[in-house]
Design a protein around this motif. Structure first.
Motif, PDB file in Angstrom:
ATOM      1  N   ARG A   1      -9.007  -9.494   5.094  1.00 50.85           N
ATOM      2  CA  ARG A   1      -7.807  -8.669   4.948  1.00 50.85           C
ATOM      3  C   ARG A   1      -6.513  -9.463   4.773  1.00 50.85           C
ATOM      4  NH1 ARG A   1      -7.725  -4.416   9.371  1.00 50.85           N
ATOM      5  NH2 ARG A   1      -7.646  -6.328  10.622  1.00 50.85           N
ATOM      6  N   PRO A   2      -6.189 -10.471   5.611  1.00 47.00           N
ATOM      7  CA  PRO A   2      -4.919 -11.190   5.404  1.00 47.00           C
ATOM      8  C   PRO A   2      -4.843 -11.874   4.043  1.00 47.00           C
ATOM      9  CG  PRO A   2      -5.846 -11.668   7.566  1.00 47.00           C
ATOM     10  CD  PRO A   2      -6.910 -10.964   6.798  1.00 47.00           C
ATOM     11  N   ALA A   3      -5.913 -12.560   3.661  1.00 46.85           N
ATOM     12  CA  ALA A   3      -5.912 -13.226   2.358  1.00 46.85           C
ATOM     13  C   ALA A   3      -5.865 -12.217   1.223  1.00 46.85           C
ATOM     14  CB  ALA A   3      -7.149 -14.118   2.227  1.00 46.85           C
ATOM     15  N   PHE A   4      -6.533 -11.082   1.389  1.00 48.07           N
ATOM     16  CA  PHE A   4      -6.558 -10.061   0.345  1.00 48.07           C
ATOM     17  C   PHE A   4      -5.166  -9.488   0.106  1.00 48.07           C
ATOM     18  CE2 PHE A   4      -7.200  -5.618  -0.993  1.00 48.07           C
ATOM     19  CZ  PHE A   4      -7.915  -5.840  -2.157  1.00 48.07           C
ATOM     20  N   MET A   5      -4.440  -9.195   1.165  1.00 44.64           N
ATOM     21  CA  MET A   5      -3.081  -8.680   1.018  1.00 44.64           C
ATOM     22  C   MET A   5      -2.181  -9.702   0.335  1.00 44.64           C
ATOM     23  SD  MET A   5      -3.331  -5.678   2.121  1.00 44.64           S
ATOM     24  CE  MET A   5      -4.323  -4.636   3.190  1.00 44.64           C
ATOM     25  N   SER A   6      -2.350 -10.956   0.687  1.00 46.16           N
ATOM     26  CA  SER A   6      -1.550 -12.007   0.053  1.00 46.16           C
ATOM     27  C   SER A   6      -1.886 -12.138  -1.428  1.00 46.16           C
ATOM     28  CB  SER A   6      -1.793 -13.340   0.773  1.00 46.16           C
ATOM     29  OG  SER A   6      -1.025 -14.373   0.198  1.00 46.16           O
TER      30      SER A   6
END
Length: 283
Positions: A212-217
């Motif tokens: 999730r964090p990498a995907f949002m970035s």
């Protein structure tokens, strides 16, 4: 009172150092490395010379370029700010819509290929290769070329631009998602597998919290890139502020051209700052 027995210690024997001949000269690279480096630099020089031969640079145009640039900048001044409210503002809003909708559509299309390309999640080699081919094909075709293809299908307008942005972004988003999944630690995944969790539960509870964090970035970064690419799609008729720029260029309305260029530069700066602040405060 007991006598203490002293244990004799043996002296430390230093390892003999390798001695070099007196006439030895230290060299950073071996002869083979020097030949390889020379070959690489020679190939680069030959490539540059060959490229310059095919580009066919005309020296007269180079000498005259500063004068032509100064003349064009003089025609752009003063900037026609009245043109912003009449046409440029609507073009910028359409550009943002194209970039946003194209990015959202690319997410829907890219996630399945990102899951298939990850070899630790999808064990089928054929699906891995198929997904990788699709992602490479998406990145290989420029957004302007995608726009020309969709213009032939849907005609001029923002629909072609939106689809061009989406299909161009599939390769980027899918590749980043797949690489992120492949680099995840296996501990949580193996724990779910040991408890008998299904494939969906494995993805949702094991992979997604880590992704999730990498995907949002990734999505924010791609949206920022798409805003810049959407600004020029109108040159081929795919909607956005690029159509306004193309019209002004064709009519030699240089003050209006300056208005469009300054507006594009401003919107790119605003989106860059917005993405940076969102990543700092939210992610």
């Amino acid at each position: 009172m007991s006598d203490s027995t002293s244990v004799p210690t043996s002296p430390t024997i230093a390892a003999p150092r390798a001695t070099l001949p007196a006439d030895h000269v230290w060299q950073r690279h071996t002869l083979t490395q020097k030949l390889l480096r020379f070959t690489v630099w020679l190939l680069i020089a030959l490539a540059v010379v060959q490229s310059m031969r095919y580009i066919e640079i005309i020296p007269e145009f180079l000498y005259d370029a500063p004068d032509q640039m100064s003349d064009m900048l003089g025609r752009m001044w003063p900037i026609d700010w009245a043109y912003y409210a009449s046409d440029v503002q609507a073009g910028l809003i359409e550009t943002l819509h194209i970039a946003t909708l194209g990015t959202l559509l690319s997410i829907v299309l890219a996630i399945p290929f990102g899951l298939m390309v990850a070899s630790n999640l999808t064990k089928n080699r054929a699906l891995n290769v198929f997904a990788r081919i699709v992602l490479v094909a998406s990145r290989s075709v420029n957004s302007l070329v995608w726009a020309l293809l969709f213009l032939a299908i849907f005609g001029p307008g923002p629909v072609a631009g939106t689809l061009a942005i989406a299909f161009r972004s599939i390769g980027f988003v899918g590749k980043m998602v797949g690489e992120t999944i492949e680099q995840m630690p296996r501990g949580p995944i193996e724990a779910l597998q040991a408890s008998g969790a299904g494939k969906f539960s494995e993805i949702w509870y094991g992979y997604w919290p880590q992704l999730r964090p990498a995907f949002m970035s990734i999505i924010l970064l791609r949206w920022d890139i798409n805003v810049r690419e959407s600004a020029v799609l109108g040159i081929v008729g795919a909607g956005g502020v690029g159509m306004v720029l193309d019209t002004a260029l064709n009519l030699f309305q240089w003050p209006r051209v300056a208005t469009v260029l300054v507006s594009i530069f401003a919107i790119v700066i605003v989106t860059e700052v917005a993405v940076t602040q969102i990543r700092k405060r939210v992610l």
